[in-house]
Design a protein around this motif. Structure first.
Motif, PDB file in Angstrom:
ATOM      1  N   PHE A   1      -5.771  12.052  -2.083  1.00  0.00           N
ATOM      2  CA  PHE A   1      -5.066  11.034  -1.312  1.00  0.00           C
ATOM      3  C   PHE A   1      -5.410   9.669  -1.891  1.00  0.00           C
ATOM      4  O   PHE A   1      -6.580   9.353  -2.110  1.00  0.00           O
ATOM      5  CB  PHE A   1      -5.486  11.094   0.164  1.00  0.00           C
ATOM      6  CG  PHE A   1      -4.869  10.000   0.989  1.00  0.00           C
ATOM      7  CD1 PHE A   1      -3.568  10.101   1.432  1.00  0.00           C
ATOM      8  CD2 PHE A   1      -5.595   8.860   1.298  1.00  0.00           C
ATOM      9  CE1 PHE A   1      -2.987   9.087   2.178  1.00  0.00           C
ATOM     10  CE2 PHE A   1      -5.029   7.841   2.044  1.00  0.00           C
ATOM     11  CZ  PHE A   1      -3.724   7.946   2.490  1.00  0.00           C
ATOM     12  N   VAL A   2      -4.382   8.855  -2.128  1.00  0.00           N
ATOM     13  CA  VAL A   2      -4.602   7.531  -2.706  1.00  0.00           C
ATOM     14  C   VAL A   2      -3.721   6.483  -2.040  1.00  0.00           C
ATOM     15  O   VAL A   2      -2.606   6.769  -1.622  1.00  0.00           O
ATOM     16  CB  VAL A   2      -4.334   7.511  -4.239  1.00  0.00           C
ATOM     17  CG1 VAL A   2      -5.378   8.285  -4.994  1.00  0.00           C
ATOM     18  CG2 VAL A   2      -2.938   8.017  -4.568  1.00  0.00           C
ATOM     19  N   GLU A   3      -4.287   5.282  -1.940  1.00  0.00           N
ATOM     20  CA  GLU A   3      -3.504   4.077  -1.685  1.00  0.00           C
ATOM     21  C   GLU A   3      -3.274   3.534  -3.086  1.00  0.00           C
ATOM     22  O   GLU A   3      -4.211   3.046  -3.718  1.00  0.00           O
ATOM     23  CB  GLU A   3      -4.277   3.072  -0.839  1.00  0.00           C
ATOM     24  CG  GLU A   3      -4.455   3.496   0.588  1.00  0.00           C
ATOM     25  CD  GLU A   3      -5.261   2.468   1.388  1.00  0.00           C
ATOM     26  OE1 GLU A   3      -5.327   1.289   1.000  1.00  0.00           O
ATOM     27  OE2 GLU A   3      -5.835   2.873   2.399  1.00  0.00           O
ATOM     28  N   GLU A   4      -2.069   3.661  -3.574  1.00  0.00           N
ATOM     29  CA  GLU A   4      -1.838   3.383  -4.982  1.00  0.00           C
ATOM     30  C   GLU A   4      -1.993   1.905  -5.317  1.00  0.00           C
ATOM     31  O   GLU A   4      -1.558   1.034  -4.579  1.00  0.00           O
ATOM     32  CB  GLU A   4      -0.463   3.897  -5.388  1.00  0.00           C
ATOM     33  CG  GLU A   4      -0.437   5.408  -5.309  1.00  0.00           C
ATOM     34  CD  GLU A   4       0.844   6.038  -5.740  1.00  0.00           C
ATOM     35  OE1 GLU A   4       0.769   7.003  -6.497  1.00  0.00           O
ATOM     36  OE2 GLU A   4       1.910   5.581  -5.310  1.00  0.00           O
ATOM     37  N   ASP A   5      -2.601   1.668  -6.461  1.00  0.00           N
ATOM     38  CA  ASP A   5      -2.808   0.329  -6.982  1.00  0.00           C
ATOM     39  C   ASP A   5      -1.720   0.086  -8.032  1.00  0.00           C
ATOM     40  O   ASP A   5      -1.818   0.576  -9.162  1.00  0.00           O
ATOM     41  CB  ASP A   5      -4.203   0.245  -7.596  1.00  0.00           C
ATOM     42  CG  ASP A   5      -4.492  -1.100  -8.224  1.00  0.00           C
ATOM     43  OD1 ASP A   5      -3.599  -1.988  -8.229  1.00  0.00           O
ATOM     44  OD2 ASP A   5      -5.616  -1.269  -8.739  1.00  0.00           O
ATOM     45  N   LEU A   6      -0.706  -0.664  -7.645  1.00  0.00           N
ATOM     46  CA  LEU A   6       0.432  -0.868  -8.538  1.00  0.00           C
ATOM     47  C   LEU A   6       0.122  -1.810  -9.694  1.00  0.00           C
ATOM     48  O   LEU A   6       0.968  -2.017 -10.562  1.00  0.00           O
ATOM     49  CB  LEU A   6       1.644  -1.360  -7.747  1.00  0.00           C
ATOM     50  CG  LEU A   6       2.134  -0.401  -6.658  1.00  0.00           C
ATOM     51  CD1 LEU A   6       3.398  -0.939  -5.988  1.00  0.00           C
ATOM     52  CD2 LEU A   6       2.376   1.002  -7.204  1.00  0.00           C
ATOM     53  N   SER A   7      -1.104  -2.331  -9.742  1.00  0.00           N
ATOM     54  CA  SER A   7      -1.488  -3.155 -10.893  1.00  0.00           C
ATOM     55  C   SER A   7      -2.042  -2.305 -12.036  1.00  0.00           C
ATOM     56  O   SER A   7      -2.306  -2.822 -13.116  1.00  0.00           O
ATOM     57  CB  SER A   7      -2.528  -4.204 -10.476  1.00  0.00           C
ATOM     58  OG  SER A   7      -3.757  -3.583 -10.144  1.00  0.00           O
TER      59      SER A   7
ATOM     60  N   LYS B   1       0.842  -1.192   0.000  1.00  0.00           N
ATOM     61  CA  LYS B   1       0.000   0.000   0.000  1.00  0.00           C
ATOM     62  C   LYS B   1       0.879   1.245   0.000  1.00  0.00           C
ATOM     63  O   LYS B   1       1.137   1.822   1.048  1.00  0.00           O
ATOM     64  CB  LYS B   1      -0.896   0.039   1.236  1.00  0.00           C
ATOM     65  CG  LYS B   1      -2.015  -0.935   1.252  1.00  0.00           C
ATOM     66  CD  LYS B   1      -2.868  -0.682   2.478  1.00  0.00           C
ATOM     67  CE  LYS B   1      -3.952  -1.704   2.612  1.00  0.00           C
ATOM     68  NZ  LYS B   1      -4.739  -1.474   3.824  1.00  0.00           N
ATOM     69  N   PRO B   2       1.356   1.668  -1.146  1.00  0.00           N
ATOM     70  CA  PRO B   2       2.073   2.953  -1.163  1.00  0.00           C
ATOM     71  C   PRO B   2       1.051   4.089  -1.090  1.00  0.00           C
ATOM     72  O   PRO B   2       0.028   4.050  -1.768  1.00  0.00           O
ATOM     73  CB  PRO B   2       2.808   2.955  -2.499  1.00  0.00           C
ATOM     74  CG  PRO B   2       2.314   1.790  -3.255  1.00  0.00           C
ATOM     75  CD  PRO B   2       1.383   0.999  -2.411  1.00  0.00           C
ATOM     76  N   TYR B   3       1.321   5.054  -0.242  1.00  0.00           N
ATOM     77  CA  TYR B   3       0.413   6.178  -0.047  1.00  0.00           C
ATOM     78  C   TYR B   3       0.982   7.417  -0.714  1.00  0.00           C
ATOM     79  O   TYR B   3       2.185   7.668  -0.645  1.00  0.00           O
ATOM     80  CB  TYR B   3       0.225   6.458   1.445  1.00  0.00           C
ATOM     81  CG  TYR B   3      -0.317   5.282   2.208  1.00  0.00           C
ATOM     82  CD1 TYR B   3      -1.689   5.054   2.276  1.00  0.00           C
ATOM     83  CD2 TYR B   3       0.531   4.398   2.861  1.00  0.00           C
ATOM     84  CE1 TYR B   3      -2.204   3.979   2.983  1.00  0.00           C
ATOM     85  CE2 TYR B   3       0.023   3.321   3.571  1.00  0.00           C
ATOM     86  CZ  TYR B   3      -1.334   3.113   3.633  1.00  0.00           C
ATOM     87  OH  TYR B   3      -1.835   2.047   4.326  1.00  0.00           O
ATOM     88  N   SER B   4       0.103   8.197  -1.323  1.00  0.00           N
ATOM     89  CA  SER B   4       0.550   9.404  -1.994  1.00  0.00           C
ATOM     90  C   SER B   4      -0.651  10.286  -2.318  1.00  0.00           C
ATOM     91  O   SER B   4      -1.780   9.997  -1.926  1.00  0.00           O
ATOM     92  CB  SER B   4       1.291   9.051  -3.283  1.00  0.00           C
ATOM     93  OG  SER B   4       1.918  10.193  -3.822  1.00  0.00           O
ATOM     94  N   PHE B   5      -0.369  11.332  -3.050  1.00  0.00           N
ATOM     95  CA  PHE B   5      -1.413  12.130  -3.675  1.00  0.00           C
ATOM     96  C   PHE B   5      -1.205  11.971  -5.163  1.00  0.00           C
ATOM     97  O   PHE B   5      -0.112  12.209  -5.681  1.00  0.00           O
ATOM     98  CB  PHE B   5      -1.333  13.603  -3.251  1.00  0.00           C
ATOM     99  CG  PHE B   5      -2.201  13.890  -2.060  1.00  0.00           C
ATOM    100  CD1 PHE B   5      -3.343  14.667  -2.182  1.00  0.00           C
ATOM    101  CD2 PHE B   5      -1.894  13.343  -0.829  1.00  0.00           C
ATOM    102  CE1 PHE B   5      -4.159  14.903  -1.090  1.00  0.00           C
ATOM    103  CE2 PHE B   5      -2.697  13.577   0.273  1.00  0.00           C
ATOM    104  CZ  PHE B   5      -3.838  14.355   0.141  1.00  0.00           C
ATOM    105  N   GLY B   6      -2.230  11.529  -5.828  1.00  0.00           N
ATOM    106  CA  GLY B   6      -2.138  11.279  -7.256  1.00  0.00           C
ATOM    107  C   GLY B   6      -3.523  11.078  -7.830  1.00  0.00           C
ATOM    108  O   GLY B   6      -4.532  11.417  -7.209  1.00  0.00           O
TER     109      GLY B   6
END
Length: 185
Positions: A56-62, A39-44
């Motif tokens: 704010f997002v929990e990035e979905d690396l898929s 769960k990488p957290y960022s703003f994107g």
């Protein structure tokens, strides 16, 4: 305890536009609590096909744009209290994510070196700098809205673990986590 910084170049149109100006290798920053970057957290971007609707997002690396991304992964040793503070901050942002927006104006003011801060908006590196500062992990010499992914890569608290394809990194970590551990007798 360790935390992880992920810098990426997703090679999207938006990323390419930022790169034209910054000339930096990586133009996106995220923070994670585990080496697998679960769960990488960022703003994107909140939606894969709309780079302008973000927050704010929990990035979905898929997502497709991460499948071709290049990255640099860094780690940092933190105290138990700093880790707890960071977890609480990330939980707060997650619980209140609907009040925050992506700071597109902040990218422009950063590029123009204009001191402009918005309370309810962040861009990726501004967010990472803010949570590092607020959790007591690192105090910056400049305001978080002036911090770039390149600045984060230069912090002495971080040690680089990897540079290359994000998918190759995720595969490598996955393989290491599934290796049987040798028992010493």
């Amino acid at each position: 305890m360790k935390i992880y910084l992920m810098l990426t170049d997703t090679n999207t149109v938006f990323s390419k536009a930022i790169k034209l100006y910054t000339k930096a290798t990586y133009n996106h920053a995220s923070i994670a609590l585990e080496p697998s970057l679960l769960k990488p957290y960022s703003f994107g971007r909140k939606y894969a096909h709309n780079p302008f609707w973000g927050g704010f997002v929990e990035e979905d690396l898929s997502r497709h744009y991460f499948s071709r991304a290049q990255c640099a992964i860094y780690t940092c040793e933190v105290s138990e209290e700093q880790y707890k503070n960071l977890v609480e901050l990330l939980s707060f942002y997650h619980q209140t994510k609907d009040i925050y927006r992506y700071n597109l104006i902040g990218l422009v003011t950063l590029a123009l070196n204009i001191d402009f801060d918005r309370n309810d908006s962040y861009f990726c590196s501004q967010f990472v700098a803010s949570v590092l500062d607020e959790s007591g992990i690192h105090t910056f010499e400049k305001e978080p809205h002036f911090v770039t992914p390149e600045d984060l890569s230069q912090l002495s608290i971080f040690e680089q673990l990897y540079s290359g394809s994000l998918m190759d990194y995720l595969l490598m970590v996955s393989e290491e986590q599934t290796k049987p551990q040798l028992l010493l007798s």
